[in-house]
Design an enzyme around this catalytic site. Structure first.
Site, PDB file in Angstrom:
ATOM      1  N   SER A   1       0.836  -1.193   0.000  1.00 49.78           N
ATOM      2  CA  SER A   1       0.000   0.000   0.000  1.00 49.78           C
ATOM      3  C   SER A   1       0.862   1.230   0.000  1.00 49.78           C
ATOM      4  O   SER A   1       2.023   1.200   0.427  1.00 49.78           O
ATOM      5  CB  SER A   1      -0.875   0.014   1.249  1.00 49.78           C
ATOM      6  OG  SER A   1      -0.027   0.144   2.374  1.00 49.78           O
ATOM      7  N   LYS A   2       0.301   2.324  -0.499  1.00 47.68           N
ATOM      8  CA  LYS A   2       1.132   3.506  -0.653  1.00 47.68           C
ATOM      9  C   LYS A   2       1.524   4.143   0.671  1.00 47.68           C
ATOM     10  O   LYS A   2       2.403   4.981   0.711  1.00 47.68           O
ATOM     11  CB  LYS A   2       0.535   4.510  -1.637  1.00 47.68           C
ATOM     12  CG  LYS A   2      -0.882   4.866  -1.480  1.00 47.68           C
ATOM     13  CD  LYS A   2      -1.262   5.856  -2.584  1.00 47.68           C
ATOM     14  CE  LYS A   2      -2.756   6.109  -2.549  1.00 47.68           C
ATOM     15  NZ  LYS A   2      -3.351   6.433  -3.785  1.00 47.68           N
ATOM     16  N   ARG A   3       0.884   3.723   1.740  1.00 50.07           N
ATOM     17  CA  ARG A   3       1.306   4.255   3.036  1.00 50.07           C
ATOM     18  C   ARG A   3       2.693   3.725   3.403  1.00 50.07           C
ATOM     19  O   ARG A   3       3.455   4.371   4.089  1.00 50.07           O
ATOM     20  CB  ARG A   3       0.297   3.900   4.125  1.00 50.07           C
ATOM     21  CG  ARG A   3      -0.870   4.895   4.188  1.00 50.07           C
ATOM     22  CD  ARG A   3      -1.861   4.550   5.265  1.00 50.07           C
ATOM     23  NE  ARG A   3      -2.507   3.276   5.004  1.00 50.07           N
ATOM     24  CZ  ARG A   3      -2.332   2.177   5.734  1.00 50.07           C
ATOM     25  NH1 ARG A   3      -1.539   2.220   6.772  1.00 50.07           N
ATOM     26  NH2 ARG A   3      -2.959   1.061   5.420  1.00 50.07           N
TER      27      ARG A   3
END
Ligand code: GLU
Length: 508
Positions: A260-262
């Site tokens: 995920s981009k987090r």
């Protein structure tokens, strides 16, 4: 609208990538695209791009173009798609609406689907009340008499169309990586196939299009496994052959959560902007969950295509390892010929203004050995383009912040070095031989002379060369000093030393 054509006659392998244009091109999607591409190419088949743009609420303008650009950047060429066209077009689902309507009518006529007139409010209430295995729709409209259903639809009453999932039994399909997967019908909801706005849901669109586009191998991410039984039911309802399914493992963050981009950048274009080479991106993706027969880690797109085998795909989600990715990028930077690397640095916008053209190749050659990302280039070579500002104190070598030369010693070091280098002949002369070579402006001779001086004055070379490095590169950390001096040339180096000597006069 171009009228859609029926299945292509050829029985060859046909694969597809079917992105929904809802955001940035995701690295996980490129991973699946790579496998689809490789499998199609190694089988002499075709690779198709289809845009699944039926969720109008999530549609993002420009996302399709960005996706196609990303494929192109990675060299994953497609045979058919919204930009190239092809015999099974249109390749955007929003341009195929009449087709879905026609197919859904066939399902209704055959008793495999039914109209649902339930209002959103009722559906919400049903969901809240749901218990037990069936947590979805309560099938109220499934028992409407066909005439009533047809009459209400003709009168314009808003409705969806749902799949009439058999009430008993089970559906089985074969996953090429996992074997047989069985789902009890009891646990499958009467899925909506056509929404009230006339757009198909993913389930209907994907099945109708994969069939009409002649897709033989559906290769997609693991997260779609739960949808596959519904798709198989649809194939059976239409009386069509079921394609082969391969669900690729999901790429994971180091904590094993879904990438995920987090935790990691997921937009493939981010990697481009950060100076990753497409060769390295393809290579890295090709390493995720797949190994080469000889365990080799560095390979080209074509090698991956030739060697790819389902036997060597693992189903445990591979972990995305940025460290490894950067290492691989460095490997690929070193493998590029200097001319190619120079051209890439320029075309990708990593070339600093004012870098002398006649020295470009030599500078790139130096940096090639020490970059992990192209973005490092510009800063590291800026001093070749211009003398950069620095404080006089930077000239004084230190250990853990403590100066190890006095101001006077620093000035002496610089002027003795300047004196030694001023005695060198202007430029290396290819014709020269013998003794005269030692005093020519070449890295080895420059280093030998510097070391001799360090010895004479009683300094360790590392310490002694700090004032010189700062004088030449304006920085404490730089490209290898003597090779840098050779490239920069005698006149410029002497001028920089003069400047440093002037600066050193201000040292207390
Ligand atoms: N539109 C789906 C996606 O965004 C396609 C899934 C599939 O390949 O069937 O990934």
């Amino acid at each position: 609208m171009k009228s859609p054509v029926t299945q292509p006659a050829s029985p060859t392998v046909r694969t597809r990538i079917a992105p929904s244009p809802t955001g940035d091109p995701h690295i996980g999607n490129m991973y699946v695209a790579l496998v689809n591409w490789a499998f199609a190419r190694q089988s002499g088949g075709q690779f198709v791009v289809r845009i699944e743009d039926t969720d109008r609420t999530r549609f993002v303008e420009g996302a399709e173009a960005m996706f196609l650009r990303s494929l192109d950047w990675l060299g994953l060429d497609h045979d058919e798609g919204p930009d190239t066209g092809g015999p099974c077009g249109p390749y955007r689902q929003s341009e195929r609406l009449p087709l879905y309507r026609e197919h859904v009518d066939r399902l209704i006529a055959g008793g495999h689907a039914y109209r649902c007139f339930c209002t959103p409010e009722r559906l919400k209430a049903v969901r809240q009340k749901a218990t037990g295995e069936m947590t979805g729709y309560d099938r109220q409209c499934r028992t409407l008499p066909p005439e009533e259903s047809a009459r209400r639809a003709a009168a314009g009453e808003p409705h969806t169309v749902r799949l009439a999932v058999p009430l008993e039994g089970q559906t089985q399909f074969e996953d090429g990586l996992r074997g047989a997967i069985t789902i009890e019908h009891k646990s499958v909801d009467d899925q909506v196939l056509l929404k009230s706005d006339g757009y198909p849901t993913y389930h209907l669109g994907v099945v109708v299009d994969d069939h009409l586009m002649g897709v033989t191998h559906v290769i997609r991410a693991e997260e779609w496994i739960v949808s596959t039984p519904k798709h198989v039911l649809l194939y059976q309802a239409f009386g069509w052959d079921v394609p082969r399914y391969y669900h690729m493992p999901l790429i994971r963050n180091p904590d094993r959560s879904k990438l995920s981009k987090r935790k990691n950048p997921t937009n493939v274009m981010w990697y481009r902007q950060q100076g990753f080479l497409p060769e390295a991106v393809v290579n890295y993706l090709g390493m995720l969950g797949h190994s080469m027969p000889d365990q080799r880690e560095v390979f080209t797109r074509e090698e991956f295509m030739r060697e790819f085998s389902w036997q060597r795909v693992t189903t445990t989600g591979p972990v995305f390892d940025m460290e490894k990715f950067e290492w691989l990028n460095g490997e690929w930077i070193r493998r590029l010929p200097v001319e190619t690397l120079t051209a890439r640095l320029k075309s990708e916008g990593f070339w600093p203004a004012g870098l002398p053209e006649d020295k470009a190749q030599a500078i790139v050659g130096l940096m090639r050995e020490r970059m992990r990302r192209l973005t490092e280039f510009s800063d590291a070579v800026a001093f070749f383009a211009a003398r950069l500002p620095y404080e006089a104190a930077l000239l004084v070598p230190d250990k853990k912040g403590k100066p190890i030369m006095t101001a006077t010693e620093t000035r002496t070091a610089l002027s003795r070095l300047k004196e030694a280098y001023a005695a060198f002949a202007p430029e290396p002369d290819a014709e020269a031989s013998g003794d005269s070579l030692s005093s020519q402006w070449q890295a080895a001779a420059l280093e030998a002379s510097g070391r001799a001086l360090a010895d004479e004055l009683g300094w360790k070379p590392g310490e002694f060369f700090t004032p010189l490095r700062v004088a030449i590169t304006c920085r404490r950390v730089s490209t290898p000093l003597f090779e840098t001096m050779e490239i920069l040339g005698r006149e410029e180096c002497l001028a920089r030393m003069d400047e440093a000597i002037e600066k050193a006069k201000t040292l207390a």
